[in-house]
Design an enzyme around this catalytic site. Structure first.
Site, PDB file in Angstrom:
ATOM      1  N   GLY A  32       0.846  -1.204   0.000  1.00 34.61           N
ATOM      2  CA  GLY A  32       0.000   0.000   0.000  1.00 34.61           C
ATOM      3  C   GLY A  32       0.871   1.239   0.000  1.00 34.61           C
ATOM      4  O   GLY A  32       0.483   2.288   0.520  1.00 34.61           O
ATOM      5  N   ALA A  33       2.058   1.120  -0.635  1.00 35.28           N
ATOM      6  CA  ALA A  33       3.055   2.197  -0.540  1.00 35.28           C
ATOM      7  C   ALA A  33       2.671   3.451  -1.317  1.00 35.28           C
ATOM      8  O   ALA A  33       3.250   4.508  -1.098  1.00 35.28           O
ATOM      9  CB  ALA A  33       4.406   1.679  -1.023  1.00 35.28           C
ATOM     10  N   ASP A  36      -2.800   6.559   0.684  1.00 37.84           N
ATOM     11  CA  ASP A  36      -2.922   7.795   1.442  1.00 37.84           C
ATOM     12  C   ASP A  36      -2.206   7.747   2.801  1.00 37.84           C
ATOM     13  O   ASP A  36      -1.540   8.693   3.207  1.00 37.84           O
ATOM     14  CB  ASP A  36      -4.426   8.029   1.658  1.00 37.84           C
ATOM     15  CG  ASP A  36      -4.710   9.474   1.864  1.00 37.84           C
ATOM     16  OD1 ASP A  36      -4.195  10.289   1.081  1.00 37.84           O
ATOM     17  OD2 ASP A  36      -5.418   9.783   2.844  1.00 37.84           O
ATOM     18  N   LYS A  39       1.526   8.050   2.526  1.00 39.89           N
ATOM     19  CA  LYS A  39       1.912   9.421   2.192  1.00 39.89           C
ATOM     20  C   LYS A  39       1.801  10.367   3.392  1.00 39.89           C
ATOM     21  O   LYS A  39       2.700  11.139   3.682  1.00 39.89           O
ATOM     22  CB  LYS A  39       0.973   9.877   1.066  1.00 39.89           C
ATOM     23  CG  LYS A  39       1.275  11.219   0.483  1.00 39.89           C
ATOM     24  CD  LYS A  39       0.443  11.458  -0.772  1.00 39.89           C
ATOM     25  CE  LYS A  39      -1.001  11.747  -0.395  1.00 39.89           C
ATOM     26  NZ  LYS A  39      -1.859  12.034  -1.551  1.00 39.89           N
ATOM     27  N   VAL A 110      -1.411  -7.974  -5.355  1.00 37.83           N
ATOM     28  CA  VAL A 110      -1.206  -8.712  -4.095  1.00 37.83           C
ATOM     29  C   VAL A 110      -1.999 -10.016  -4.017  1.00 37.83           C
ATOM     30  O   VAL A 110      -1.727 -10.867  -3.179  1.00 37.83           O
ATOM     31  CB  VAL A 110      -1.539  -7.842  -2.854  1.00 37.83           C
ATOM     32  CG1 VAL A 110      -0.580  -6.693  -2.724  1.00 37.83           C
ATOM     33  CG2 VAL A 110      -2.982  -7.374  -2.855  1.00 37.83           C
ATOM     34  N   ASP A 201      -3.584   0.520  16.494  1.00 39.93           N
ATOM     35  CA  ASP A 201      -4.663   1.434  16.831  1.00 39.93           C
ATOM     36  C   ASP A 201      -3.935   2.751  17.095  1.00 39.93           C
ATOM     37  O   ASP A 201      -3.219   2.859  18.099  1.00 39.93           O
ATOM     38  CB  ASP A 201      -5.408   0.966  18.084  1.00 39.93           C
ATOM     39  CG  ASP A 201      -6.580   1.884  18.411  1.00 39.93           C
ATOM     40  OD1 ASP A 201      -6.371   3.113  18.406  1.00 39.93           O
ATOM     41  OD2 ASP A 201      -7.682   1.382  18.672  1.00 39.93           O
ATOM     42  N   HIS A 202      -4.065   3.705  16.207  1.00 38.66           N
ATOM     43  CA  HIS A 202      -3.173   4.873  16.314  1.00 38.66           C
ATOM     44  C   HIS A 202      -3.412   5.657  17.606  1.00 38.66           C
ATOM     45  O   HIS A 202      -2.545   6.397  18.042  1.00 38.66           O
ATOM     46  CB  HIS A 202      -3.247   5.753  15.066  1.00 38.66           C
ATOM     47  CG  HIS A 202      -4.445   6.655  14.987  1.00 38.66           C
ATOM     48  ND1 HIS A 202      -5.661   6.229  14.536  1.00 38.66           N
ATOM     49  CD2 HIS A 202      -4.597   7.962  15.306  1.00 38.66           C
ATOM     50  CE1 HIS A 202      -6.506   7.243  14.571  1.00 38.66           C
ATOM     51  NE2 HIS A 202      -5.904   8.306  15.043  1.00 38.66           N
ATOM     52  N   LYS A 206      -0.624   7.779  20.664  1.00 39.98           N
ATOM     53  CA  LYS A 206      -0.656   9.186  21.090  1.00 39.98           C
ATOM     54  C   LYS A 206       0.080   9.315  22.424  1.00 39.98           C
ATOM     55  O   LYS A 206      -0.196   8.554  23.359  1.00 39.98           O
ATOM     56  CB  LYS A 206      -2.105   9.668  21.222  1.00 39.98           C
ATOM     57  CG  LYS A 206      -2.830   9.707  19.875  1.00 39.98           C
ATOM     58  CD  LYS A 206      -4.225  10.253  19.997  1.00 39.98           C
ATOM     59  CE  LYS A 206      -4.977  10.123  18.704  1.00 39.98           C
ATOM     60  NZ  LYS A 206      -5.062  11.322  17.888  1.00 39.98           N
ATOM     61  N   ASP A 259     -16.191   2.470  13.688  1.00 38.92           N
ATOM     62  CA  ASP A 259     -15.077   3.326  13.274  1.00 38.92           C
ATOM     63  C   ASP A 259     -14.257   3.828  14.473  1.00 38.92           C
ATOM     64  O   ASP A 259     -13.038   3.928  14.400  1.00 38.92           O
ATOM     65  CB  ASP A 259     -15.648   4.516  12.482  1.00 38.92           C
ATOM     66  CG  ASP A 259     -14.555   5.393  11.904  1.00 38.92           C
ATOM     67  OD1 ASP A 259     -13.652   4.849  11.253  1.00 38.92           O
ATOM     68  OD2 ASP A 259     -14.606   6.623  12.107  1.00 38.92           O
ATOM     69  N   HIS A 264     -10.756   2.585  19.143  1.00 33.51           N
ATOM     70  CA  HIS A 264     -10.070   3.673  19.850  1.00 33.51           C
ATOM     71  C   HIS A 264     -10.650   3.917  21.253  1.00 33.51           C
ATOM     72  O   HIS A 264      -9.923   4.043  22.232  1.00 33.51           O
ATOM     73  CB  HIS A 264     -10.175   4.984  19.062  1.00 33.51           C
ATOM     74  CG  HIS A 264      -9.682   4.896  17.655  1.00 33.51           C
ATOM     75  ND1 HIS A 264      -8.600   4.133  17.286  1.00 33.51           N
ATOM     76  CD2 HIS A 264     -10.108   5.487  16.507  1.00 33.51           C
ATOM     77  CE1 HIS A 264      -8.391   4.264  15.978  1.00 33.51           C
ATOM     78  NE2 HIS A 264      -9.299   5.067  15.494  1.00 33.51           N
ATOM     79  N   LYS A 369     -13.087  19.638  18.048  1.00 37.24           N
ATOM     80  CA  LYS A 369     -12.235  18.464  17.924  1.00 37.24           C
ATOM     81  C   LYS A 369     -11.535  18.301  19.264  1.00 37.24           C
ATOM     82  O   LYS A 369     -10.742  19.157  19.686  1.00 37.24           O
ATOM     83  CB  LYS A 369     -11.207  18.702  16.807  1.00 37.24           C
ATOM     84  CG  LYS A 369     -10.084  17.682  16.770  1.00 37.24           C
ATOM     85  CD  LYS A 369     -10.498  16.399  16.119  1.00 37.24           C
ATOM     86  CE  LYS A 369      -9.403  15.350  16.161  1.00 37.24           C
ATOM     87  NZ  LYS A 369      -9.868  14.006  15.935  1.00 37.24           N
TER      88      LYS A 369
HETATM   89  C1  BG6 Z   1      -9.805   7.002  12.446  1.00 41.46           C
HETATM   90  C2  BG6 Z   1     -11.228   7.013  11.994  1.00 41.46           C
HETATM   91  O1  BG6 Z   1      -9.435   5.743  12.921  1.00 41.46           O
HETATM   92  O2  BG6 Z   1      -9.645   7.965  13.511  1.00 41.46           O
HETATM   93  C3  BG6 Z   1     -11.634   8.394  11.503  1.00 41.46           C
HETATM   94  O3  BG6 Z   1     -11.390   6.074  10.931  1.00 41.46           O
HETATM   95  C4  BG6 Z   1     -11.370   9.408  12.588  1.00 41.46           C
HETATM   96  O4  BG6 Z   1     -13.001   8.426  11.134  1.00 41.46           O
HETATM   97  C5  BG6 Z   1      -9.943   9.295  13.102  1.00 41.46           C
HETATM   98  O5  BG6 Z   1     -11.593  10.692  12.028  1.00 41.46           O
HETATM   99  C6  BG6 Z   1      -9.738  10.193  14.304  1.00 41.46           C
HETATM  100  O6  BG6 Z   1      -8.391  10.195  14.655  1.00 41.46           O
HETATM  101  P1  BG6 Z   1      -7.745  11.425  15.426  1.00 41.46           P
HETATM  102  O7  BG6 Z   1      -6.356  11.006  15.694  1.00 41.46           O
HETATM  103  O8  BG6 Z   1      -7.858  12.608  14.506  1.00 41.46           O
HETATM  104  O9  BG6 Z   1      -8.580  11.640  16.663  1.00 41.46           O
END
Ligand code: BG6
Length: 506
Positions: A32-33, A36, A39, A110, A201-202, A206, A259, A264, A369
């Site tokens: 997937g290089a 998005d 990048k 793939v 899980d990003h 954090k 989502d 998260h 946000k």
């Molecule tokens: C993603 C979701 O995992 O996390 C998005 O798919 C969401 O819909 C995003 O906008 C939120 O991440 P963050 O780091 O901006 O809070």
């Protein structure tokens, strides 16, 4: 702020871990290089690690994508992505040239095993050239339907048979519900061991979330108070101002519950509720998270309506601009029943948290946000006479994860001018100028084999188990779909959820 441990230091030293964590020479194979995520996040994170000497001294980075590209065009693509998304204030040409020398590219379908043999040749040739002892990190930044095929083809082609170690990084979503997650895991477990699978899980990358592991054991104030004797309730909010953007195809099937909530927000819940001993390593965190998630009280279908609120945004105003309602968004059907907001009351039935409600809410097109965790303490703390005055509020701690990174204490202090005791806020900010991004911390951990901030299968399965009856109740329309104006903090029903218990969102 000196008192709060900054996770960057913690991670780099790995000082509390029993495991020997080392950066070893590696082939980093990125599927997937040309996508998005690569990048926006992966290249900038790798570059940042390179700048601060946190990449292995020998690294070969092979981008894999559907497109046919020469190595030079791919390097140009990486360079463009850094120019656009790197957080480095200016890109030094000499350093960039060195960084780009690690890269090469391989076009590949793939799903077809044949192409993997050519990829294997490329990987091996470069391993010999760079002196890399067959340590291979496969990063699947691809849509979920390709994950199984890639894992299988890696093994079939011999790419997965290494003399060194191998790791497989996978992006979310992991399954669409309990059954699909179990099926995916079953198939993956034929190809890779659980210890080799790194599920991203990003939120766990954090810095303030990583700090959660240190609050209670490193700060005796928190340690004493972090339990049902003192805590009245815990509130976790992740609100977003963006709408569905260009992702209607995915989001209209996923909703806020898949989502954000199942992954998260559930991870934030586990990280907040952990009760850690003085010595923390990967296994301790993993076990503690498992204990928490397995102590979550399951909801019966008939209880869901009273404990889970779902809603969808209507038109409204955000930052002085008018925005459309969800059903008017491009790609969303005009009678979509999808949830863009969810709030829930959860209970952790263990000896630390019994009787303390955890409220979680997340939604798109909300007023601001913001991601934060609020620990609200019980009134008992103000039982002293001095605290009986009207202005006194119960102590609460707010951990702000995004957009700022700080811990705030709301406490009561005497105002010398009026001679009354009043609530005041004390803020501690842990944000340093060079704060690493989530992907930098996570990639650094994967490179040196630390999976503490990755998601383990038992967490994925347990969260889906909790969520599954809710998905079914949504499908069977047992839960009303509320509406909220864009630019608000969600539907009134989400406020009523707390009011019913005598609380309110902070
Ligand atoms: C993603 C979701 O995992 O996390 C998005 O798919 C969401 O819909 C995003 O906008 C939120 O991440 P963050 O780091 O901006 O809070």
């Amino acid at each position: 702020m000196n008192e709060v441990m900054i996770s960057q230091d913690y991670n780099i030293k790995g000082c509390n871990s029993n495991k020997k964590l080392r950066l070893e020479p590696v082939s980093f194979i990125l599927f997937g290089a040309t996508g998005d995520l690569a990048k926006r996040k992966i290249f900038p994170a790798l570059y940042q690690l390179f700048l601060v000497n946190r990449l292995p001294h020998c690294i070969s980075i092979i981008g894999v994508g559907r497109k046919k590209l020469s190595d030079d065009s791919f390097k140009m693509h990486v360079k463009d992505s850094l120019n656009e998304y790197s957080r480095a204030s200016n890109i030094d040409e000499m350093k960039l040239t060195k960084f780009l020398s690690y890269f090469s590219y391989q076009g590949l379908d793939v799903t077809e095993c044949e192409g993997y043999t050519i990829l294997l040749d490329t990987v091996k040739t470069r391993e010999e050239h760079f002196g890399i002892p067959e340590n291979r990190l496969f990063y699947l930044s691809v849509s979920p339907e390709y994950v199984q095929d890639i894992a299988r083809n890696l093994n079939k082609s011999g790419l997965g048979s290494t003399k060194g170690w191998r790791r497989l990084i996978i992006e979310k979503p992991f399954g669409h519900d309990l059954q699909t997650a179990q099926e995916l895991n079953n198939k993956l477990s034929h190809e890779f061991n659980e210890e080799e699978i790194y599920r991203i899980d990003h939120y766990l990358g954090k810095p303030m979330v990583q700090n959660l592991e240190s609050y209670d054991f490193a700060n005796s104030l928190f340690r004493e108070l972090w339990n049902s004797k003192y805590v009245a309730n815990v509130q976790i909010t992740a609100s977003e101002t963006v709408g569905v953007e260009e992702r209607a195809g995915y989001y209209d099937q996923a909703g806020a519950i898949r989502d954000m909530f199942q992954n998260h927000l559930m991870q934030l819940l586990m990280m907040t509720a952990m009760n850690l001993p003085n010595k923390v390593d990967e296994d301790v965190i993993m076990n503690e998270k498992r204990t928490i998630i397995q102590s979550l009280r399951p909801l019966q279908k008939f209880e869901i309506e009273n404990n889970v609120i779902r809603a969808q945004y209507g038109p409204g105003e955000i930052l002085n601009s008018k925005v459309a309602g969800y059903r008017e968004e491009l790609g969303v059907s005009s009678n979509s029943h999808n949830d863009t907001f969810i709030a829930a009351r959860l209970w952790i039935d263990n000896c630390t948290w019994t009787g303390v409600p955890f409220y979680i809410r997340t939604g798109k097109r909300m007023k601001e946000k913001s991601t934060k965790i609020v620990i609200k303490f019980k009134e008992e703390l103000k039982s002293l006479d001095i605290f009986k005055e009207k202005m006194i509020v119960p102590l609460h701690v707010v951990i702000t994860i995004n957009p700022e990174e700080k811990v705030s204490l709301k406490i009561n202090m005497k105002n010398p001018l009026t001679n009354t005791t009043e609530p005041i806020n004390i803020d501690f900010s842990s944000k340093s100028e060079n704060q690493p991004e989530a992907y930098e911390l996570l990639l650094f951990d994967a490179l040196r084999g630390d999976s503490r901030f990755y998601v383990h299968w038992n967490e994925v399965e347990s969260t889906w188990k909790w969520v599954q009856p809710v998905l079914e109740a949504f499908k069977e329309n047992l839960v009303p779909l509320h509406h909220y104006d864009s630019g608000s903090m969600g539907p009134d029903a989400a406020d009523s959820l707390l009011e019913a218990d005598g609380f309110e969102w902070i």
